[in-house]
Scaffold this motif. Sequence first.
Motif, PDB file in Angstrom:
ATOM      1  N   MET A   1       0.851  -1.300  -0.015  1.00 14.91           N
ATOM      2  CA  MET A   1       0.086   0.209  -0.089  1.00 14.91           C
ATOM      3  C   MET A   1       1.037   1.342  -0.003  1.00 14.91           C
ATOM      4  N   LYS A   2       0.478   2.275  -0.816  1.00 12.75           N
ATOM      5  CA  LYS A   2       1.328   3.284  -0.850  1.00 12.75           C
ATOM      6  C   LYS A   2       1.210   4.309   0.372  1.00 12.75           C
ATOM      7  N   LYS A   3       2.128   5.101   0.415  1.00 12.88           N
ATOM      8  CA  LYS A   3       2.055   6.077   1.907  1.00 12.88           C
ATOM      9  C   LYS A   3       0.949   6.744   1.788  1.00 12.88           C
ATOM     10  N   TYR A   4       0.457   7.519   0.760  1.00 16.19           N
ATOM     11  CA  TYR A   4      -0.786   8.338   0.748  1.00 16.19           C
ATOM     12  C   TYR A   4      -2.070   7.502   1.037  1.00 16.19           C
ATOM     13  N   GLU A   5      -2.018   6.358   0.694  1.00 18.10           N
ATOM     14  CA  GLU A   5      -3.250   5.546   0.904  1.00 18.10           C
ATOM     15  C   GLU A   5      -3.343   5.081   2.307  1.00 18.10           C
ATOM     16  N   ILE A   6      -2.156   4.880   3.082  1.00 11.94           N
ATOM     17  CA  ILE A   6      -2.093   4.682   4.541  1.00 11.94           C
ATOM     18  C   ILE A   6      -2.579   5.721   5.181  1.00 11.94           C
ATOM     19  N   ILE A   7      -2.076   6.914   4.809  1.00 13.48           N
ATOM     20  CA  ILE A   7      -2.584   8.150   5.515  1.00 13.48           C
ATOM     21  C   ILE A   7      -4.154   8.409   5.307  1.00 13.48           C
ATOM     22  N   LEU A   8      -4.604   8.257   3.870  1.00 13.83           N
ATOM     23  CA  LEU A   8      -6.073   8.409   3.598  1.00 13.83           C
ATOM     24  C   LEU A   8      -7.073   7.304   4.568  1.00 13.83           C
ATOM     25  N   ARG A   9      -6.488   6.042   4.690  1.00 13.95           N
ATOM     26  CA  ARG A   9      -7.456   5.104   5.476  1.00 13.95           C
ATOM     27  C   ARG A   9      -7.184   5.447   6.870  1.00 13.95           C
ATOM     28  N   ASP A  10      -6.280   5.930   7.481  1.00 12.88           N
ATOM     29  CA  ASP A  10      -5.993   6.368   8.712  1.00 12.88           C
ATOM     30  C   ASP A  10      -6.969   7.578   8.928  1.00 12.88           C
ATOM     31  N   LEU A  11      -6.952   8.475   8.114  1.00 12.98           N
ATOM     32  CA  LEU A  11      -7.746   9.737   8.284  1.00 12.98           C
ATOM     33  C   LEU A  11      -9.321   9.410   8.332  1.00 12.98           C
ATOM     34  N   GLU A  12      -9.461   8.366   7.549  1.00 12.17           N
ATOM     35  CA  GLU A  12     -11.068   7.997   7.105  1.00 12.17           C
ATOM     36  C   GLU A  12     -11.511   7.461   8.631  1.00 12.17           C
ATOM     37  N   LYS A  13     -10.603   6.623   9.083  1.00 16.81           N
ATOM     38  CA  LYS A  13     -10.794   5.842  10.444  1.00 16.81           C
ATOM     39  C   LYS A  13     -11.153   6.893  11.370  1.00 16.81           C
TER      40      LYS A  13
END
Length: 238
Positions: A1-13
């Motif tokens: 998983m790319k870094k921006y996707e990790i950030i995106l999912r964490d912010l969504e959560k």
Amino acid sequence: MKKYEIILRDLEKKIIEGTYPENELLPSENQLTEIYQTSRATVRQALKILEESGIIQRRHGFGSIVIPRERLMFPISGLISFKELKDSLNFVSTTEILTFEKITVDKQLSELSFFEEGAQAFHILRRRNIDNSFVILDRDYILASIAPNMTEDMIQTSLYAYLEHQLNLDISYAQKEITIDFVNNEDKDYLDLNPKDRHVVSVRSHVYLSDNSIFQYTESRHQVDKFRFTEFSRRQKH
């Protein structure tokens, strides 16, 4: 998983869980670069996707504010599991699995699902109880080749949680069709319809992995008067 996707999912959560409440600002871009130990460009990519999804509103010189969400409004354009939707809208719901079986894709299902005729697929039928009434009937077909060892116990909580977190599948996008259909006998058997109900809202979806291969076909049938189907649209700047 790319870094921006990790950030995106964490912010969504964190938005779903209320760590970042509605109508409140997210941490600034500078703060987010420190939190996630990454570049501003990567943070901005995650924030751009959140904005395009209608989750936040970014204002130049002000920051990113969490957009309020309304109860029982189902997004058309998003690709979100029922459990994620339940958590984000904060309503009480239970799910009952009615059917879990492995089948061979016949010609009719192949035409509907775009699966190859003769392929093996899991057929899953579930109904959703909200506020003590069964108001959603979900039928899923999942290609067995992508989850050959799937069992009913594995998907009791969330089908997508199993596919993503245990099988590490990268679920990417869906093509959806929404229609108003006549109530059928199965709807009558499994949904708590009102006596005068003649129609249900049907959402048919073909769901793809990041390599553009289809792996799921689903039809979700909703009691008409229980939901509002919404899409967040943003006008493109010219």
